[in-house]
Design a protein around this motif. Structure first.
Motif, short mmCIF file in Angstrom:
data_model
loop_
_atom_site.label_atom_id
_atom_site.label_comp_id
_atom_site.label_asym_id
_atom_site.label_seq_id
_atom_site.Cartn_x
_atom_site.Cartn_y
_atom_site.Cartn_z
N PHE A 76 0.78 -1.24 0.00
CA PHE A 76 0.00 0.00 0.00
C PHE A 76 0.81 1.29 0.00
CE2 PHE A 76 -3.16 -2.58 2.78
CZ PHE A 76 -3.51 -3.34 1.68
N ARG A 80 0.61 3.99 -2.98
CA ARG A 80 0.01 5.32 -2.79
C ARG A 80 0.93 6.43 -3.24
NH1 ARG A 80 -2.89 3.29 1.75
NH2 ARG A 80 -1.03 3.36 3.02
N TYR A 228 -6.43 -2.04 -3.66
CA TYR A 228 -5.83 -2.47 -2.39
C TYR A 228 -5.96 -3.98 -2.20
CZ TYR A 228 -5.39 2.39 -0.74
OH TYR A 228 -5.04 3.70 -0.57
N SER A 232 -7.78 -2.53 5.60
CA SER A 232 -6.78 -2.19 6.60
C SER A 232 -6.92 -3.23 7.71
CB SER A 232 -7.04 -0.79 7.15
OG SER A 232 -8.12 -0.83 8.06
N ALA A 234 -7.20 -2.84 10.73
CA ALA A 234 -7.83 -2.33 11.93
C ALA A 234 -9.01 -3.20 12.36
CB ALA A 234 -8.31 -0.91 11.68
N LYS A 235 -9.08 -3.46 13.65
CA LYS A 235 -10.20 -4.22 14.20
C LYS A 235 -11.00 -3.31 15.12
CE LYS A 235 -8.77 -8.90 13.65
NZ LYS A 235 -7.71 -8.51 12.73
N VAL A 236 -12.31 -3.35 14.98
CA VAL A 236 -13.15 -2.60 15.91
C VAL A 236 -13.00 -3.26 17.28
CG1 VAL A 236 -15.49 -1.89 16.49
CG2 VAL A 236 -14.76 -1.96 14.11
N PRO A 237 -12.58 -2.49 18.29
CA PRO A 237 -12.36 -3.12 19.61
C PRO A 237 -13.66 -3.66 20.17
CG PRO A 237 -12.14 -0.71 19.73
CD PRO A 237 -12.31 -1.05 18.29
N ARG B 42 -15.15 4.41 15.05
CA ARG B 42 -15.53 3.07 15.51
C ARG B 42 -14.34 2.26 16.02
NH1 ARG B 42 -15.92 -0.92 11.02
NH2 ARG B 42 -14.70 -0.07 9.29
N PHE B 43 -13.12 2.72 15.71
CA PHE B 43 -11.93 2.02 16.20
C PHE B 43 -11.43 2.62 17.52
CE2 PHE B 43 -11.83 1.62 11.55
CZ PHE B 43 -11.94 0.24 11.45
N GLY B 44 -11.95 3.78 17.89
CA GLY B 44 -11.55 4.41 19.14
C GLY B 44 -10.18 5.06 19.08
N ILE B 47 -6.41 5.04 12.98
CA ILE B 47 -5.83 3.86 12.35
C ILE B 47 -4.95 4.35 11.19
CG2 ILE B 47 -6.33 1.68 11.17
CD1 ILE B 47 -7.35 1.77 14.07
N GLU B 49 -3.42 3.14 8.56
CA GLU B 49 -3.72 2.76 7.19
C GLU B 49 -4.96 3.48 6.68
OE1 GLU B 49 -2.22 1.37 4.78
OE2 GLU B 49 -3.91 1.03 3.41
N ILE B 50 -5.95 3.63 7.53
CA ILE B 50 -7.18 4.33 7.11
C ILE B 50 -6.88 5.81 6.88
CG2 ILE B 50 -9.47 5.05 7.91
CD1 ILE B 50 -9.74 2.26 9.20
N SER B 52 -4.01 7.06 5.93
CA SER B 52 -3.23 7.18 4.70
C SER B 52 -4.13 7.09 3.47
CB SER B 52 -2.17 6.08 4.63
OG SER B 52 -1.34 6.13 5.76
N ARG B 53 -5.08 6.16 3.50
CA ARG B 53 -6.00 6.02 2.37
C ARG B 53 -6.80 7.31 2.19
NH1 ARG B 53 -8.23 -0.28 2.40
NH2 ARG B 53 -6.13 -1.20 2.47
#
Ligand SMILES: [Zn+2]
Lengths: 244, 363
Positions: A76, A80, A228, A232, A234-237, B42-44, B47, B49-50, B52-53
């Motif tokens: 990525f 970019r 992509y 990403s 990322a995980k929602v906690p 929602r990730f608190g 992030i 990568e988000i 950067s996008r």
């Protein structure tokens, strides 16, 4: 017609090509070309590399007919940086911007490479449908399947090399997983197992598309949205664990 | 190039805001910011990568908007300035790549700029405090306290263009990050700063005594023999203490007094920040302190800083909030200072540096 191509799906690369779409065979020429070997310094080297393609980018840039950028798939961050540069150049120069799948560059290169026996070209490197693959990190490859004439049949995909069913496989992704591919019945072309997509080959593939369609607009290019292929990480906690 | 009153385009992408600002000398023309904050809720937390996008898609539209708001064209611009660090590596890469492309396409000089120093330079753009700066000049004996979700620092600024020193910094979490994490513990929404600020007003800041990080004598030492972290901060222990406290209430089957916890936590953070900043000013002969970073929005921080600075005879400068949060105008403002001071532009081959030190004002 003069185009600038940029690809950073693996290495950082850029090229300027000039051609007459009506007579590609006789007129196509590489005006200037730039490519790195390494795959991790795009933000540093790409802009100086693009600059080096021109005598005076400020006046020659706006005279381009199009900018074509490789939209991946690829790691990525590097990807970019090429798309950002391409979008910014297109905006500043007022030049049309198109996207192209980066694996098309490798397929074009396979198509252009003959098979040699005793120093003599005897046949195309790929005689039937083939796959090109690049490194997707995390034990996976980006890959796509092409016809012997380098037309996209299937893909792009991201996944383990073992997903690729028995065909000839080309590119740096094939080199890394040569053993797994061989175990699955694939044939890895050793002479082509370190190749990466480059802007030069992307440009060659683009010229072929434009010549076949007779125009830039009709050539079926993509927009510059990055492919992509992965979300990403990322995980929602989840809800916090209560003490009781 | 107009070197006495240059028109500078500044680009910022070190965290989750894509900023493009235009500044002429010390005059703000426009400050356009596109934030991806909503996508991080929602990730608190942010992030990378988000972020950067989002930068990739926001850059050209933000640039276009800024140029049109300011009523200038790229041809009018004298130089381009971009944040080259510190910040999130992938996010920095987008702004830096765009800025380089802009510089090569227009033939304009490019300045790779330190984000933290830019937070100080932005003060020159605020008319309400520019008077203190006496005609576009920084006051002598200037310090800065920067507090945000990405950084927490005390700086000494002898010259914006050539001499900035780090006096203290967080050794773990940034203050804003601690607010976000504690907000989550208390079931509040991201971003945590405003949520805690609001809730804390209803709570008792003295209800719970949370630890003040790095304030023990072994860290502080004395003015004559400073300890290893005299002006530094630490918030990770505090965050753990809040978690233990909340768990304690739950284990006892009691309702968590969220307003008291929020107020007491906030007080612990801001007490240390303001106490150490004022201490650094007094001991280092700093007489003017500039506040910067997104946490400058916190009402209690402003109040406490004002109180303590007043008591110590220090002038506190707080730029308006749109200039305190990350933005392109601050990058342009510092770029203009560099141009006006005859600093050489950066080479097009510079690398973004996610941990760029404040001593490196430009690359
Ligand atoms: Zn900041």
């Amino acid at each position: 017609m003069r185009i600038l191509t940029i690809d950073t799906s693996a290495v950082a690369s850029a090229a300027v090509l000039d051609f007459d779409p009506q007579d590609l065979a006789r007129t196509a020429r590489v005006v200037a070309n730039f490519a790195t070997k390494d795959t991790r310094s795009h933000a540093e080297v790409l802009a100086p590399g693009v600059k080096s393609l021109f005598t005076d980018p400020v006046t020659e840039g706006p005279a381009l007919d199009a900018i074509i950028v490789g939209t991946g798939p690829g790691p990525f961050t590097g990807l970019r940086s090429g798309i950002t540069v391409a979008r910014t150049l297109a905006f500043t120069w007022g030049v049309k911007l198109y996207g192209m799948m980066s694996l098309d560059a490798l397929a074009q290169q396979v198509f252009d490479t003959p098979r040699y026996v005793d120093g003599r070209a005897v046949a195309p490197l790929a005689m039937a449908d083939f796959v090109v693959a690049t490194d997707a990190r995390r034990q996976e490859v980006y890959w796509a399947k092409y016809s012997a004439s380098a037309a996209l049949i299937d893909g792009p995909h991201v996944g383990p090399a073992a997903d690729i069913l028995p065909v000839q496989v080309f590119g740096a992704g094939a080199g890394i997983y040569a053993q797994q591919l061989a175990a699955g019945g694939c044939v890895v072309e050793a002479s082509f197992s370190q190749e990466q997509p480059t802007a030069l080959e992307l440009g060659r593939a683009a010229m072929r598309k434009i010549a076949a369609a007779g125009s830039l607009e009709g050539a079926g290019f993509l927009d510059s949205t990055p492919l992509y292929m992965r979300e990403s990480d990322a995980k929602v906690p989840g809800p916090r664990k209560r003490a009781l | 190039m107009n070197q006495s009153n240059p028109l500078i385009l500044g680009i910022e992408s070190s965290c989750d805001e894509t900023g493009v600002g235009l500044v002429r000398g010390t005059t703000l023309l426009t400050n356009t910011v596109s934030s991806s904050m909503e996508e991080h809720v929602r990730f608190g937390g942010v992030i990378p990568e988000i972020a950067s996008r989002a930068h990739l898609d926001a850059f050209v539209p933000t640039l276009q908007q800024a140029l049109s708001d300011a009523g200038v064209t790229l041809a009018d611009v004298d130089a381009i300035a971009v944040t080259s660090g510190p910040g999130l590596a992938g996010a920095l890469m987008v702004g830096v790549s765009a800025a380089k492309a802009l510089a090569l396409a227009t033939g304009k000089p490019l300045y790779a700029i330190n984000h933290l120093v830019a937070h100080v330079g932005v003060g020159l753009l605020d008319e309400s405090i520019a008077a203190v700066y006496q005609g576009g000049q920084l006051p002598e004996k200037l310090g800065a306290l920067l507090v945000s979700g990405g950084h927490t620092e005390i700086l000494r600024v002898r010259s914006l263009a050539s001499d900035v020193e780090l006096l203290g910094a967080t050794i773990d979490d940034a203050a804003g990050e601690a607010f976000d994490k504690v907000a989550r513990l208390l079931g509040l929404n991201y971003p945590g700063g405003p949520a805690i600020d609001r809730l804390a007003r209803e709570g008792n800041a003295k209800a719970i005594r949370f630890p003040r990080g790095l304030t023990m004598p072994k860290y502080m030492g004395t003015a004559e023999a400073p300890g290893p972290h005299r002006y530094d901060f630490s918030f990770s222990g505090l965050k753990t203490a809040v978690a233990r406290c909340v768990e304690g209430y739950e284990a006892r089957g009691e309702a968590v007094p969220v307003a008291d916890v929020a107020a007491s936590f906030q007080e612990a953070v801001l007490d240390v920040i303001t106490a150490k900043a004022v201490l650094a000013c007094k001991e280092q002969g700093i007489t003017t302190l500039l506040l910067g970073g997104g946490v400058a929005a916190n009402s209690r921080l402003r109040e406490l800083a004002q109180q303590r600075c007043l008591a110590a005879g220090i002038t506190l400068l707080v730029p308006k909030l749109s200039l305190c949060t990350d933005n392109g105008a601050m990058v342009a403002a510092l770029g203009a200072q560099l141009v006006m001071n005859g600093v050489a532009p950066s080479d097009l081959a510079f690398a973004p540096d996610s941990s760029m030190p404040v001593t490196s004002i430009s690359l």
